[in-house]
Design a protein around this motif. Structure first.
Motif, PDB file in Angstrom:
ATOM      1  N   HIS A 127       0.830  -1.205   0.000  1.00 25.82           N
ATOM      2  CA  HIS A 127       0.000   0.000   0.000  1.00 25.82           C
ATOM      3  C   HIS A 127       0.858   1.246   0.000  1.00 25.82           C
ATOM      4  O   HIS A 127       0.507   2.258  -0.603  1.00 25.82           O
ATOM      5  CB  HIS A 127      -0.945  -0.008   1.208  1.00 25.82           C
ATOM      6  N   ASP A 128       1.979   1.179   0.707  1.00 25.72           N
ATOM      7  CA  ASP A 128       2.960   2.258   0.642  1.00 25.72           C
ATOM      8  C   ASP A 128       4.184   1.712  -0.097  1.00 25.72           C
ATOM      9  O   ASP A 128       4.972   0.964   0.473  1.00 25.72           O
ATOM     10  CB  ASP A 128       3.343   2.701   2.055  1.00 25.72           C
ATOM     11  N   PRO A 129       4.363   2.069  -1.369  1.00 28.28           N
ATOM     12  CA  PRO A 129       5.474   1.504  -2.152  1.00 28.28           C
ATOM     13  C   PRO A 129       6.845   1.839  -1.570  1.00 28.28           C
ATOM     14  O   PRO A 129       7.827   1.171  -1.869  1.00 28.28           O
ATOM     15  CB  PRO A 129       5.301   2.138  -3.541  1.00 28.28           C
ATOM     16  N   GLN A 130       6.899   2.868  -0.692  1.00 29.92           N
ATOM     17  CA  GLN A 130       8.175   3.207  -0.049  1.00 29.92           C
ATOM     18  C   GLN A 130       8.426   2.316   1.170  1.00 29.92           C
ATOM     19  O   GLN A 130       9.489   2.358   1.758  1.00 29.92           O
ATOM     20  CB  GLN A 130       8.171   4.674   0.452  1.00 29.92           C
ATOM     21  N   TRP A 131       7.409   1.576   1.588  1.00 35.38           N
ATOM     22  CA  TRP A 131       7.503   0.788   2.826  1.00 35.38           C
ATOM     23  C   TRP A 131       6.879  -0.585   2.586  1.00 35.38           C
ATOM     24  O   TRP A 131       5.872  -0.953   3.201  1.00 35.38           O
ATOM     25  CB  TRP A 131       6.797   1.539   3.970  1.00 35.38           C
ATOM     26  N   PRO A 132       7.445  -1.362   1.651  1.00 40.93           N
ATOM     27  CA  PRO A 132       6.880  -2.697   1.404  1.00 40.93           C
ATOM     28  C   PRO A 132       7.143  -3.608   2.606  1.00 40.93           C
ATOM     29  O   PRO A 132       8.173  -3.474   3.262  1.00 40.93           O
ATOM     30  CB  PRO A 132       7.671  -3.188   0.180  1.00 40.93           C
TER      31      PRO A 132
END
Ligand SMILES: C[S@@+](CC[C@H](N)C(=O)[O-])C[C@H]1O[C@@H](n2cnc3c(N)ncnc32)[C@H](O)[C@@H]1O
Length: 343
Positions: A127-132
């Protein structure tokens, strides 16, 4: 995988890429590279983010594993038009073909009713591509001990500060569940996977001043949010793992577990450990402040037959873990399963 069990931190950058992306892709490359030649297909997610994750994963692979193909990743989109979700409609997982499913996008729009995710060997919250965050790896690919603690903390740590604002209205449902579990005055009540401690005030009121309440959670940031919400005043808050509880045998009168069991890599291990610390006749309350169908729908899928909390799965699971299921109630607005400790 490096054990950086500190919960959610803003996260550093490495060569302009968030460290969390490096951590996840490096771990997957380490696990998958020995299986080369291999095709890895990144499925789900939105097209751009999935392509970018696939490229990072390819970069993380050692040169010796070059048989891995990014082309396959980029080439697949299905009948629904431009969404990766349908890769699993046209290809079967195979020994030399690994599906990595990215959970993302607007909720309620998971194509194939969650089938893509169900059949993937690796599932990543994206959901957060910076925080997979890794949410599932097939145990044949990697022992959960290698990723479960770090990734659970990364997942819940990122959500801890906003948890009560998002779900705070559920407090009366927690009070109802505690009342149903009926802790006795003077009992030790454990809330395992307590999160921000939404059940703790009701548990403390039920066991009274002679009793004791302990809230235990894996994620430091969740316990910090519990403290900020003032719940450290009615319970002791402990960092710990439900699968290895820091308590002697048969000390607890009630164990409360809300939203926990479905997150354990092997629910029977966790349930057996909860039974170990509960006295004969003591209770286990498995709870969720929404019904299972409603919860699945929020994630864009339907309830799957293999889920541990399905009644036909839970009853034998409880029996083999030291519990007897005494009540099972799956309503639109809550789920509860009450069990009694048997010897
Ligand atoms: C869905 S949240 C529910 C939190 C809280 N019980 C509630 O209902 O608001 C699941 C919680 O379980 C914790 N958790 C996951 N695996 C755990 C484990 N093995 N041992 C202890 N806590 C765990 C997570 O850190 C998270 O806080």
């Amino acid at each position: 995988m490096r054990n950086r069990c500190t919960g959610h931190t803003p996260g550093g950058m490495l060569d302009g890429v968030p460290e969390r992306i490096h951590e996840v892709t490096a771990f997957l490359a380490e696990v998958l590279a020995p299986r080369a030649p291999l095709t890895v297909i990144v499925d789900g997610g939105d097209h751009g983010a999935a392509a970018s994750f696939a490229a990072r994963l390819a970069e993380a692979f050692p040169a010796s594993a070059r048989a891995w193909t990014v082309d396959a990743v980029l080439g697949l989109s299905g009948p629904a038009g431009g969404r990766f979700d349908s890769a699993l409609n046209v290809l079967e997982p195979a020994a030399d073909r690994i599906f990595v499913y990215l959970r993302s996008g607007p909720r309620g729009k998971q194509l194939g009713n969650g089938e893509g995710e169900r059949r993937a060997q690796v599932v990543i919250d994206h959901h957060d591509p910076q925080w997979p965050v890794i949410r599932h790896v097939h145990p044949r690919l990697a022992d959960p001990e290698r990723w479960y603690l770090t990734e659970s903390r990364a997942f819940f740590g990122a959500r801890a500060a906003g948890w009560d604002a998002k779900f705070g209205d559920d407090l009366p449902a927690y009070a109802m569940a505690v009342e149903t579990a009926a802790p006795r005055p003077g009992d030790l009540a454990l809330d395992v996977g307590c999160g921000t401690g939404r059940a703790l005030p009701a548990l403390a009121a039920a066991v009274g001043p002679q009793g004791r309440v302990v809230g235990l959670d894996l994620t430091p940031a969740m316990l910090q949010a519990a403290r900020v919400a003032g719940r450290g005043g009615c319970a002791d808050l402990l960092i710990g793992d439900a699968r290895r509880l820091p308590f002697p045998d048969a000390v607890a009168g009630v164990v409360f577990a809300a939203g926990l069991v479905q997150h354990l890599p092997d629910p029977s291990v966790g349930l057996t450990e909860l039974a170990r610390v509960t006295r004969p006749g003591g209770k286990l309350m498995i709870f969720h402040p929404s019904g299972r169908a409603a919860l699945a729908a929020r994630h864009g899928r339907s309830v799957r037959p293999d889920e541990p909390l399905n009644r036909e799965n839970l009853e034998p699971l409880m029996a083999k873990s030291g519990w007897r299921l005494t009540r099972y109630d799956d309503q639109d607005d809550y789920f509860l399963a009450l069990a009694e400790r048997v010897i």
